[in-house]
Write a protein that holds these residues in place. Structure first.
Motif, PDB file in Angstrom:
ATOM      1  N   LEU A   1       0.840  -1.205   0.000  1.00 17.19           N
ATOM      2  CA  LEU A   1       0.000   0.000   0.000  1.00 17.19           C
ATOM      3  C   LEU A   1       0.874   1.253   0.000  1.00 17.19           C
ATOM      4  O   LEU A   1       0.546   2.247  -0.664  1.00 17.19           O
ATOM      5  CB  LEU A   1      -0.944   0.016   1.212  1.00 17.19           C
ATOM      6  N   ASN A   2       1.985   1.224   0.734  1.00 10.31           N
ATOM      7  CA  ASN A   2       2.908   2.358   0.743  1.00 10.31           C
ATOM      8  C   ASN A   2       3.595   2.519  -0.604  1.00 10.31           C
ATOM      9  O   ASN A   2       3.743   3.632  -1.113  1.00 10.31           O
ATOM     10  CB  ASN A   2       3.956   2.196   1.846  1.00 10.31           C
ATOM     11  N   VAL A   3       4.003   1.402  -1.185  1.00  5.52           N
ATOM     12  CA  VAL A   3       4.614   1.439  -2.518  1.00  5.52           C
ATOM     13  C   VAL A   3       3.619   2.024  -3.513  1.00  5.52           C
ATOM     14  O   VAL A   3       3.965   2.885  -4.336  1.00  5.52           O
ATOM     15  CB  VAL A   3       5.061   0.026  -2.972  1.00  5.52           C
ATOM     16  N   GLU A   4       2.391   1.595  -3.408  1.00  7.76           N
ATOM     17  CA  GLU A   4       1.340   2.068  -4.310  1.00  7.76           C
ATOM     18  C   GLU A   4       1.157   3.577  -4.190  1.00  7.76           C
ATOM     19  O   GLU A   4       0.999   4.281  -5.193  1.00  7.76           O
ATOM     20  CB  GLU A   4       0.027   1.331  -3.998  1.00  7.76           C
ATOM     21  N   GLU A   5       1.204   4.083  -2.987  1.00 10.27           N
ATOM     22  CA  GLU A   5       1.048   5.530  -2.779  1.00 10.27           C
ATOM     23  C   GLU A   5       2.183   6.304  -3.466  1.00 10.27           C
ATOM     24  O   GLU A   5       1.937   7.310  -4.141  1.00 10.27           O
ATOM     25  CB  GLU A   5       1.040   5.838  -1.281  1.00 10.27           C
ATOM     26  N   VAL A   6       3.400   5.819  -3.338  1.00 10.29           N
ATOM     27  CA  VAL A   6       4.549   6.469  -3.972  1.00 10.29           C
ATOM     28  C   VAL A   6       4.424   6.420  -5.500  1.00 10.29           C
ATOM     29  O   VAL A   6       4.620   7.432  -6.189  1.00 10.29           O
ATOM     30  CB  VAL A   6       5.874   5.816  -3.512  1.00 10.29           C
ATOM     31  N   VAL A   7       4.088   5.256  -6.025  1.00  7.96           N
ATOM     32  CA  VAL A   7       3.938   5.098  -7.476  1.00  7.96           C
ATOM     33  C   VAL A   7       2.842   6.020  -8.004  1.00  7.96           C
ATOM     34  O   VAL A   7       3.030   6.722  -9.005  1.00  7.96           O
ATOM     35  CB  VAL A   7       3.623   3.619  -7.833  1.00  7.96           C
ATOM     36  N   ASN A   8       1.710   6.042  -7.326  1.00  4.88           N
ATOM     37  CA  ASN A   8       0.592   6.879  -7.772  1.00  4.88           C
ATOM     38  C   ASN A   8       0.947   8.363  -7.710  1.00  4.88           C
ATOM     39  O   ASN A   8       0.651   9.120  -8.648  1.00  4.88           O
ATOM     40  CB  ASN A   8      -0.652   6.608  -6.933  1.00  4.88           C
ATOM     41  N   ASP A   9       1.570   8.794  -6.613  1.00  2.15           N
ATOM     42  CA  ASP A   9       1.946  10.205  -6.481  1.00  2.15           C
ATOM     43  C   ASP A   9       2.895  10.629  -7.596  1.00  2.15           C
ATOM     44  O   ASP A   9       2.737  11.700  -8.186  1.00  2.15           O
ATOM     45  CB  ASP A   9       2.599  10.470  -5.121  1.00  2.15           C
ATOM     46  N   ARG A  10       3.850   9.781  -7.894  1.00  2.59           N
ATOM     47  CA  ARG A  10       4.810  10.092  -8.966  1.00  2.59           C
ATOM     48  C   ARG A  10       4.100  10.216 -10.307  1.00  2.59           C
ATOM     49  O   ARG A  10       4.337  11.158 -11.073  1.00  2.59           O
ATOM     50  CB  ARG A  10       5.879   9.000  -9.039  1.00  2.59           C
ATOM     51  N   SER A  11       3.201   9.281 -10.582  1.00  4.43           N
ATOM     52  CA  SER A  11       2.495   9.302 -11.864  1.00  4.43           C
ATOM     53  C   SER A  11       1.615  10.541 -12.000  1.00  4.43           C
ATOM     54  O   SER A  11       1.592  11.187 -13.048  1.00  4.43           O
ATOM     55  CB  SER A  11       1.631   8.053 -12.019  1.00  4.43           C
ATOM     56  N   TRP A  12       0.899  10.877 -10.937  1.00  5.80           N
ATOM     57  CA  TRP A  12       0.018  12.053 -11.004  1.00  5.80           C
ATOM     58  C   TRP A  12       0.829  13.339 -11.135  1.00  5.80           C
ATOM     59  O   TRP A  12       0.411  14.266 -11.836  1.00  5.80           O
ATOM     60  CB  TRP A  12      -0.914  12.116  -9.802  1.00  5.80           C
ATOM     61  N   LYS A  13       1.980  13.397 -10.501  1.00  4.27           N
ATOM     62  CA  LYS A  13       2.825  14.590 -10.612  1.00  4.27           C
ATOM     63  C   LYS A  13       3.263  14.790 -12.068  1.00  4.27           C
ATOM     64  O   LYS A  13       3.142  15.887 -12.619  1.00  4.27           O
ATOM     65  CB  LYS A  13       4.040  14.462  -9.698  1.00  4.27           C
ATOM     66  N   VAL A  14       3.762  13.732 -12.670  1.00  2.00           N
ATOM     67  CA  VAL A  14       4.195  13.809 -14.074  1.00  2.00           C
ATOM     68  C   VAL A  14       3.006  14.135 -14.972  1.00  2.00           C
ATOM     69  O   VAL A  14       3.112  14.975 -15.873  1.00  2.00           O
ATOM     70  CB  VAL A  14       4.872  12.485 -14.507  1.00  2.00           C
ATOM     71  N   PHE A  15       1.882  13.492 -14.725  1.00  5.96           N
ATOM     72  CA  PHE A  15       0.685  13.745 -15.531  1.00  5.96           C
ATOM     73  C   PHE A  15       0.303  15.221 -15.474  1.00  5.96           C
ATOM     74  O   PHE A  15       0.071  15.867 -16.503  1.00  5.96           O
ATOM     75  CB  PHE A  15      -0.483  12.875 -15.040  1.00  5.96           C
ATOM     76  N   HIS A  16       0.231  15.769 -14.274  1.00  8.47           N
ATOM     77  CA  HIS A  16      -0.195  17.163 -14.118  1.00  8.47           C
ATOM     78  C   HIS A  16       0.814  18.139 -14.725  1.00  8.47           C
ATOM     79  O   HIS A  16       0.410  19.159 -15.295  1.00  8.47           O
ATOM     80  CB  HIS A  16      -0.454  17.492 -12.646  1.00  8.47           C
ATOM     81  N   GLU A  17       2.098  17.815 -14.640  1.00  6.88           N
ATOM     82  CA  GLU A  17       3.109  18.684 -15.242  1.00  6.88           C
ATOM     83  C   GLU A  17       2.928  18.791 -16.749  1.00  6.88           C
ATOM     84  O   GLU A  17       3.053  19.864 -17.319  1.00  6.88           O
ATOM     85  CB  GLU A  17       4.518  18.165 -14.935  1.00  6.88           C
ATOM     86  N   ARG A  18       2.628  17.679 -17.387  1.00  5.13           N
ATOM     87  CA  ARG A  18       2.520  17.673 -18.852  1.00  5.13           C
ATOM     88  C   ARG A  18       1.128  17.979 -19.374  1.00  5.13           C
ATOM     89  O   ARG A  18       0.985  18.480 -20.483  1.00  5.13           O
ATOM     90  CB  ARG A  18       2.962  16.313 -19.406  1.00  5.13           C
ATOM     91  N   CYS A  19       0.102  17.671 -18.602  1.00  4.60           N
ATOM     92  CA  CYS A  19      -1.261  17.791 -19.122  1.00  4.60           C
ATOM     93  C   CYS A  19      -2.059  18.972 -18.563  1.00  4.60           C
ATOM     94  O   CYS A  19      -3.160  19.218 -19.017  1.00  4.60           O
ATOM     95  CB  CYS A  19      -2.036  16.496 -18.862  1.00  4.60           C
ATOM     96  N   ARG A  20      -1.524  19.670 -17.609  1.00  8.93           N
ATOM     97  CA  ARG A  20      -2.332  20.717 -16.961  1.00  8.93           C
ATOM     98  C   ARG A  20      -2.815  21.791 -17.930  1.00  8.93           C
ATOM     99  O   ARG A  20      -3.873  22.363 -17.734  1.00  8.93           O
ATOM    100  CB  ARG A  20      -1.596  21.330 -15.788  1.00  8.93           C
TER     101      ARG A  20
END
Length: 144
Positions: free
Chosen positions: A116-135
């Motif tokens: 669950l902790n690994v999942e949180e890190v993976v998800n946070d990283r993905s959303w950060k990259v997504f928002h940087e490129r797609c905002r």
């Protein structure tokens, strides 16, 4: 990607981890995906970046929800096994094989909980990259 099994094999931790690894492919490849599908300013007219970002947002959301559901399902199943073994252990304190099985299941439960902790890190990283490129191209619904 094919839909993962809705009832994963939670008994074999290696298989559980492999399933998660495969399911995290979208997160592992997000930078590449964004670089190849979301245009730079010079190519902005040639590709519908808002639709591309919307589709990627949908795919990420579904992948994250699916993995969360699988992890929590396996944690619940393993917790029940541990609980049952603990009850059996109370009845037969001398059974060494039972104790070993209990310890093995407890370890597996802790490893699953750490996912669950690994999942949180993976998800946070993905959303950060997504928002940087797609905002500039897509504004996701407020539920995110």
């Amino acid at each position: 990607m094919a839909a993962p099994n809705s009832h994963p094999n939670c008994e074999d931790f290696a298989e559980f981890q492999e399933l998660l690894r495969v399911m995290r492919t979208i997160d592992d490849r997000i930078v590449h995906e964004l670089n190849t599908t979301v245009p730079t300013l010079s190519f902005v007219g040639k590709i519908d970046a808002s639709q591309t970002c919307k589709d990627l947002h949908q795919s990420l959301s579904e992948a994250h929800e699916s993995r969360d559901r699988i992890i929590k399902s396996c944690i619940a199943q393993t917790s029940n096994v541990v609980k049952t073994l603990q009850e059996e252990r109370k009845k037969s304190l001398e059974d060494i094989a039972l104790l070993k099985r209990l310890r093995k299941e407890q370890t597996k439960l802790k490893l699953m909980q750490s996912e669950l902790n690994v999942e949180e890190v993976v998800n946070d990283r993905s959303w950060k990259v997504f928002h940087e490129r797609c905002r500039a191209h897509y504004k996701p619904p407020k539920s995110q």
